[in-house]
Design a protein around this motif. Sequence first.
Motif, PDB file in Angstrom:
ATOM      1  N   MET A 180     -12.852  -7.350   1.407  1.00 18.06           N
ATOM      2  CA  MET A 180     -12.007  -6.216   1.973  1.00 18.06           C
ATOM      3  C   MET A 180     -10.713  -6.040   1.235  1.00 18.06           C
ATOM      4  SD  MET A 180      -9.872  -6.159   5.825  1.00 18.06           S
ATOM      5  CE  MET A 180     -11.638  -6.969   6.510  1.00 18.06           C
ATOM      6  N   THR A 181     -10.561  -4.711   0.960  1.00 19.18           N
ATOM      7  CA  THR A 181      -9.453  -4.465   0.278  1.00 19.18           C
ATOM      8  C   THR A 181      -8.748  -3.476   0.734  1.00 19.18           C
ATOM      9  OG1 THR A 181     -10.712  -3.002  -1.475  1.00 19.18           O
ATOM     10  CG2 THR A 181     -10.501  -5.398  -2.039  1.00 19.18           C
ATOM     11  N   PHE A 182      -7.454  -2.870   0.554  1.00 19.55           N
ATOM     12  CA  PHE A 182      -6.776  -1.918   1.109  1.00 19.55           C
ATOM     13  C   PHE A 182      -5.870  -1.047   0.011  1.00 19.55           C
ATOM     14  CE2 PHE A 182      -6.851  -4.965   4.746  1.00 19.55           C
ATOM     15  CZ  PHE A 182      -7.677  -4.244   5.769  1.00 19.55           C
ATOM     16  N   GLN A 183      -5.928   0.245   0.123  1.00 19.55           N
ATOM     17  CA  GLN A 183      -4.649   0.993  -0.358  1.00 19.55           C
ATOM     18  C   GLN A 183      -3.353   0.686   0.406  1.00 19.55           C
ATOM     19  OE1 GLN A 183      -5.712   2.602  -3.111  1.00 19.55           O
ATOM     20  NE2 GLN A 183      -7.674   1.640  -2.956  1.00 19.55           N
ATOM     21  N   ARG A 184      -2.508   1.262  -0.484  1.00 15.09           N
ATOM     22  CA  ARG A 184      -1.222   1.000   0.245  1.00 15.09           C
ATOM     23  C   ARG A 184      -1.180   1.805   1.510  1.00 15.09           C
ATOM     24  NH1 ARG A 184       4.705   2.391  -2.809  1.00 15.09           N
ATOM     25  NH2 ARG A 184       5.953   1.566  -0.987  1.00 15.09           N
ATOM     26  N   ALA A 185      -0.391   1.058   2.480  1.00  7.71           N
ATOM     27  CA  ALA A 185      -0.016   1.917   3.510  1.00  7.71           C
ATOM     28  C   ALA A 185       0.994   2.583   3.597  1.00  7.71           C
ATOM     29  CB  ALA A 185       0.111   0.766   4.939  1.00  7.71           C
ATOM     30  N   ARG A 186       0.770   3.884   4.190  1.00  7.96           N
ATOM     31  CA  ARG A 186       1.651   4.803   4.221  1.00  7.96           C
ATOM     32  C   ARG A 186       2.248   5.489   5.423  1.00  7.96           C
ATOM     33  NH1 ARG A 186       1.601   6.544  -1.049  1.00  7.96           N
ATOM     34  NH2 ARG A 186       0.015   6.099  -2.352  1.00  7.96           N
ATOM     35  N   ASN A 187       1.904   4.928   6.389  1.00  3.54           N
ATOM     36  CA  ASN A 187       2.267   5.225   7.691  1.00  3.54           C
ATOM     37  C   ASN A 187       2.283   4.227   8.598  1.00  3.54           C
ATOM     38  OD1 ASN A 187      -0.226   5.836   9.020  1.00  3.54           O
ATOM     39  ND2 ASN A 187      -0.524   7.512   7.730  1.00  3.54           N
ATOM     40  N   GLU A 188       2.885   4.429   9.933  1.00  2.00           N
ATOM     41  CA  GLU A 188       2.971   3.373  11.059  1.00  2.00           C
ATOM     42  C   GLU A 188       1.419   3.025  11.526  1.00  2.00           C
ATOM     43  OE1 GLU A 188       5.161   1.235  12.110  1.00  2.00           O
ATOM     44  OE2 GLU A 188       6.170   2.159  10.595  1.00  2.00           O
ATOM     45  N   GLU A 189       0.578   4.087  11.502  1.00  3.16           N
ATOM     46  CA  GLU A 189      -0.868   3.502  11.994  1.00  3.16           C
ATOM     47  C   GLU A 189      -1.469   2.959  10.953  1.00  3.16           C
ATOM     48  OE1 GLU A 189      -5.148   5.977  13.112  1.00  3.16           O
ATOM     49  OE2 GLU A 189      -3.235   7.228  12.181  1.00  3.16           O
ATOM     50  N   GLN A 190      -1.346   3.207   9.598  1.00  2.00           N
ATOM     51  CA  GLN A 190      -1.899   2.271   8.500  1.00  2.00           C
ATOM     52  C   GLN A 190      -1.337   0.934   8.361  1.00  2.00           C
ATOM     53  OE1 GLN A 190      -1.662   4.724   4.954  1.00  2.00           O
ATOM     54  NE2 GLN A 190      -3.305   5.812   5.343  1.00  2.00           N
ATOM     55  N   ARG A 191       0.007   0.713   8.712  1.00  2.00           N
ATOM     56  CA  ARG A 191       0.377  -0.552   8.822  1.00  2.00           C
ATOM     57  C   ARG A 191       0.151  -1.300   9.982  1.00  2.00           C
ATOM     58  NH1 ARG A 191       4.789   2.095   6.135  1.00  2.00           N
ATOM     59  NH2 ARG A 191       5.334   3.263   8.127  1.00  2.00           N
ATOM     60  N   GLY A 192      -0.376  -0.491  11.042  1.00  2.00           N
ATOM     61  CA  GLY A 192      -0.890  -1.435  12.382  1.00  2.00           C
ATOM     62  C   GLY A 192      -2.331  -1.739  12.038  1.00  2.00           C
ATOM     63  N   ILE A 193      -2.940  -0.876  11.313  1.00  2.00           N
ATOM     64  CA  ILE A 193      -4.469  -1.328  10.771  1.00  2.00           C
ATOM     65  C   ILE A 193      -4.128  -2.638  10.076  1.00  2.00           C
ATOM     66  CG2 ILE A 193      -6.249  -0.714   9.545  1.00  2.00           C
ATOM     67  CD1 ILE A 193      -6.004   2.162  10.386  1.00  2.00           C
ATOM     68  N   ARG A 194      -3.444  -2.676   9.157  1.00  3.49           N
ATOM     69  CA  ARG A 194      -3.199  -4.008   8.290  1.00  3.49           C
ATOM     70  C   ARG A 194      -2.723  -5.198   9.005  1.00  3.49           C
ATOM     71  NH1 ARG A 194      -4.193   0.196   5.825  1.00  3.49           N
ATOM     72  NH2 ARG A 194      -3.738   0.771   3.627  1.00  3.49           N
ATOM     73  N   ARG A 195      -1.736  -4.898   9.928  1.00  2.51           N
ATOM     74  CA  ARG A 195      -1.410  -6.077  10.762  1.00  2.51           C
ATOM     75  C   ARG A 195      -2.510  -6.774  11.688  1.00  2.51           C
ATOM     76  NH1 ARG A 195       3.724  -7.379  12.327  1.00  2.51           N
ATOM     77  NH2 ARG A 195       3.183  -7.863  14.389  1.00  2.51           N
ATOM     78  N   ARG A 196      -3.145  -5.598  12.248  1.00  5.98           N
ATOM     79  CA  ARG A 196      -4.520  -5.971  13.006  1.00  5.98           C
ATOM     80  C   ARG A 196      -5.602  -6.670  12.099  1.00  5.98           C
ATOM     81  NH1 ARG A 196      -4.003  -7.691  17.803  1.00  5.98           N
ATOM     82  NH2 ARG A 196      -5.062  -9.341  16.849  1.00  5.98           N
ATOM     83  N   ALA A 197      -5.686  -6.360  11.121  1.00  4.21           N
ATOM     84  CA  ALA A 197      -6.771  -6.973  10.012  1.00  4.21           C
ATOM     85  C   ALA A 197      -6.325  -8.459   9.758  1.00  4.21           C
ATOM     86  CB  ALA A 197      -7.028  -6.333   8.692  1.00  4.21           C
TER      87      ALA A 197
END
Length: 221
Positions: free
Chosen positions: A1-18
């Motif tokens: 699993m790899t991620f692009q840089r989180a650019r908003n709160e929704e994406q940051r929430g997805i990173r935290r949950r992951a």
Amino acid sequence: MTFQRARNEEQRGIRRRAILDTAAAMLSEMPVADLSLNELSRRVGLAKSNVLRYFESREAVLLVLLDDFLGTWLAALAQELEAGIDPHAALEERADLLARILSQSLAAQKVMCDLFGAQGGVLEHNVSVEVVKAHKRSSLAKVADMSELLRRHVPELGERAQFFCLLSLLSAGALAAYAPPPASLVAAYAEEPALGALHMEPCDALHSAFAATLLGLLPRK
């Protein structure tokens, strides 16, 4: 699993949950002590420095995870108590059913109990004051919810319900360190059964402890 840089709160929430979901999956494979930030970062597909953008330390991840597990478990416990305790039964019967259902439910929550066992000695270290305060606020709210849940079925507990809840969670955390027993201990018991005279399965030990505690806390006729 790899991620692009989180650019908003929704994406940051997805990173935290992951990160939290990956840590939870790791704890199904290994004890709390073996979960490292390096391995967590590798499995979640983020650099260690990026994981630390979302959680300040390994312990901070585990404290949030403990809160998550506790909330999910309380929802399940509510259903178990509702299905298992007759509100019209005598106090003694309701108390015994509460002890039995609670012990079975906690014994099944191995990861959550492991986290409780590590809370004071490990998880509440290497974290900031703000992280500890957030964790304690959440914990106090959940213990209050648990106390109210138990009073719903055994109202005779009254204000003593909170003490019983705290003792129950601490007991389950302490016993988690002994289950399952290591292979060497199992072999020793097999070769010399007398050595296991005081051995109890976690569920049985918790039931005995909870029943005895309730006997002391509940009003007597």
